[in-house]
Design a protein around this motif. Structure first.
Motif, mmCIF file in Angstrom:
data_model
loop_
_atom_site.group_PDB
_atom_site.id
_atom_site.type_symbol
_atom_site.label_atom_id
_atom_site.label_comp_id
_atom_site.label_asym_id
_atom_site.label_seq_id
_atom_site.Cartn_x
_atom_site.Cartn_y
_atom_site.Cartn_z
ATOM 1 N N LYS A 101 0.823 -1.208 0.000
ATOM 2 C CA LYS A 101 0.000 0.000 0.000
ATOM 3 C C LYS A 101 0.859 1.262 0.000
ATOM 4 C CE LYS A 101 -4.067 -1.990 2.261
ATOM 5 N NZ LYS A 101 -4.980 -1.938 3.433
ATOM 6 N N ASP A 102 2.044 1.166 0.582
ATOM 7 C CA ASP A 102 2.957 2.315 0.574
ATOM 8 C C ASP A 102 3.654 2.463 -0.773
ATOM 9 O OD1 ASP A 102 2.342 2.840 3.226
ATOM 10 O OD2 ASP A 102 3.973 1.581 3.985
ATOM 11 N N ALA A 103 3.888 1.337 -1.447
ATOM 12 C CA ALA A 103 4.636 1.360 -2.710
ATOM 13 C C ALA A 103 3.758 1.694 -3.908
ATOM 14 C CB ALA A 103 5.317 0.009 -2.931
ATOM 15 N N PHE A 104 2.455 1.377 -3.818
ATOM 16 C CA PHE A 104 1.545 1.588 -4.936
ATOM 17 C C PHE A 104 0.401 2.503 -4.510
ATOM 18 C CE2 PHE A 104 3.624 -2.409 -5.855
ATOM 19 C CZ PHE A 104 3.840 -2.373 -7.224
ATOM 20 N N GLY A 105 0.063 3.433 -5.391
ATOM 21 C CA GLY A 105 -1.115 4.253 -5.165
ATOM 22 C C GLY A 105 -2.373 3.428 -5.338
ATOM 23 N N PRO A 106 -3.545 3.950 -4.943
ATOM 24 C CA PRO A 106 -4.799 3.189 -5.018
ATOM 25 C C PRO A 106 -5.100 2.637 -6.404
ATOM 26 C CG PRO A 106 -5.099 5.184 -3.720
ATOM 27 C CD PRO A 106 -3.732 5.278 -4.320
ATOM 28 N N ALA A 107 -4.901 3.440 -7.450
ATOM 29 C CA ALA A 107 -5.208 2.977 -8.808
ATOM 30 C C ALA A 107 -4.282 1.837 -9.222
ATOM 31 C CB ALA A 107 -5.088 4.141 -9.799
ATOM 32 N N ALA A 108 -3.002 1.966 -8.918
ATOM 33 C CA ALA A 108 -2.048 0.916 -9.267
ATOM 34 C C ALA A 108 -2.297 -0.341 -8.444
ATOM 35 C CB ALA A 108 -0.625 1.413 -9.052
ATOM 36 N N LEU A 109 -2.611 -0.174 -7.185
ATOM 37 C CA LEU A 109 -2.861 -1.319 -6.305
ATOM 38 C C LEU A 109 -4.082 -2.106 -6.780
ATOM 39 C CD1 LEU A 109 -1.688 -2.640 -3.781
ATOM 40 C CD2 LEU A 109 -3.288 -1.292 -2.416
ATOM 41 N N ALA A 110 -5.068 -1.397 -7.345
ATOM 42 C CA ALA A 110 -6.259 -2.069 -7.861
ATOM 43 C C ALA A 110 -5.917 -3.017 -9.001
ATOM 44 C CB ALA A 110 -7.278 -1.030 -8.328
ATOM 45 N N VAL A 111 -4.840 -2.713 -9.755
ATOM 46 C CA VAL A 111 -4.400 -3.588 -10.836
ATOM 47 C C VAL A 111 -3.668 -4.807 -10.272
ATOM 48 C CG1 VAL A 111 -2.966 -3.737 -12.921
ATOM 49 C CG2 VAL A 111 -4.232 -1.638 -12.418
ATOM 50 N N MET A 112 -2.930 -4.621 -9.198
ATOM 51 C CA MET A 112 -2.134 -5.695 -8.607
ATOM 52 C C MET A 112 -2.953 -6.628 -7.711
ATOM 53 S SD MET A 112 0.944 -5.575 -9.673
ATOM 54 C CE MET A 112 2.174 -4.528 -10.431
ATOM 55 N N ARG A 113 -3.990 -6.120 -7.062
ATOM 56 C CA ARG A 113 -4.696 -6.880 -6.039
ATOM 57 C C ARG A 113 -5.384 -8.148 -6.531
ATOM 58 N NH1 ARG A 113 -4.685 -6.139 -0.360
ATOM 59 N NH2 ARG A 113 -6.033 -7.941 -0.621
ATOM 60 N N PRO A 114 -5.994 -8.187 -7.726
ATOM 61 C CA PRO A 114 -6.718 -9.411 -8.108
ATOM 62 C C PRO A 114 -5.881 -10.679 -8.025
ATOM 63 C CG PRO A 114 -7.300 -7.631 -9.582
ATOM 64 C CD PRO A 114 -6.195 -7.112 -8.718
ATOM 65 N N GLU A 115 -4.639 -10.626 -8.489
ATOM 66 C CA GLU A 115 -3.782 -11.817 -8.418
ATOM 67 C C GLU A 115 -3.503 -12.190 -6.975
ATOM 68 O OE1 GLU A 115 -2.013 -14.990 -10.152
ATOM 69 O OE2 GLU A 115 -2.893 -13.339 -11.296
ATOM 70 N N ILE A 116 -3.245 -11.199 -6.135
ATOM 71 C CA ILE A 116 -2.970 -11.460 -4.719
ATOM 72 C C ILE A 116 -4.221 -12.001 -4.030
ATOM 73 C CG2 ILE A 116 -2.319 -10.397 -2.521
ATOM 74 C CD1 ILE A 116 -0.687 -8.364 -4.198
#
Length: 205
Positions: A101-116
């Motif tokens: 959450k510190d490394a990625f902004g909300p929009a970028a994190l939304a792209v990464m989260r589905p796999e996680i």
């Protein structure tokens, strides 16, 4: 007659003495010249050594500056962030998720989260052959505080259960653009635009 006979002897001795003196003087001069040449050679060697030392130091400083510049660059930031994503998917702990959450902004994190989230929901994690390869295709700066890094990536998702049994293994090839925003002295991945993506099954283990 006696005096006449003695004079040539003294003259001969005097000439011999002069000859010896000239030879000694010539030898001393030669020795002094050789010593001077040796000192000059030593001075040249010391100067060359000093110059080489200064050059090596300058090259080392330039290399250090280049390494530091790259370490703080958007390209290096993207690579580190991808490494953080892989580490989180290998061991999806709460601490690693908070770090994301510190490394990625909300929009970028939304792209990464589905796999996680897929891994978390199934009690899975990445292991075995899991890895990624990233090639930076281009970097552009919208402003001194914003940059776009376009990459081509190849990810191997070797999904494992809690007892390390492989449940699925995929290879994903993709092109994307990362938008980075300065956050203090570092960069944060603010958004990710996926341009293309394809997945295939891994080879059999």
């Amino acid at each position: 007659m006696a005096i006449t006979g003695v004079l040539p002897v003294w003259i001969a001795l005097l000439a011999l003495g002069l000859l010896v003196a000239v030879v000694i003087w010539a030898n001393q001069r030669e020795a002094a010249l050789q010593a001077s040449e040796a000192r000059a050679s030593q001075a040249e060697a010391r100067a060359a050594t000093a110059e080489a030392g200064v050059k090596a130091q300058a090259q080392m400083q330039a290399a250090t500056a280049t390494a530091l510049a790259y370490a703080n660059s958007p390209e290096a930031t993207v690579d580190r962030r991808l490494g953080l994503v892989l580490a989180t998917e290998r061991d999806p702990t709460d601490q690693r998720l908070r770090t994301l959450k510190d490394a990625f902004g909300p929009a970028a994190l939304a792209v990464m989260r589905p796999e996680i989230d897929h891994l978390l929901s199934g009690g899975l994690h990445l292991g075995g052959e899991s890895s990624y390869e990233v090639t930076v295709l281009a970097t552009a700066y919208s402003s001194p505080d914003q940059a776009q890094v376009r990459t081509r990536e190849r990810w191997t998702y070797d999904e494992r259960s809690a007892d390390e049994r492989r449940t699925r293994c995929l290879v994903e090839s993709s092109d994307q653009t990362y938008t980075l925003q300065r956050a203090g002295s570092e960069w944060q991945v603010a958004d990710i635009h996926l341009a293309s993506s394809s997945r295939t099954d891994c080879s059999s283990p």
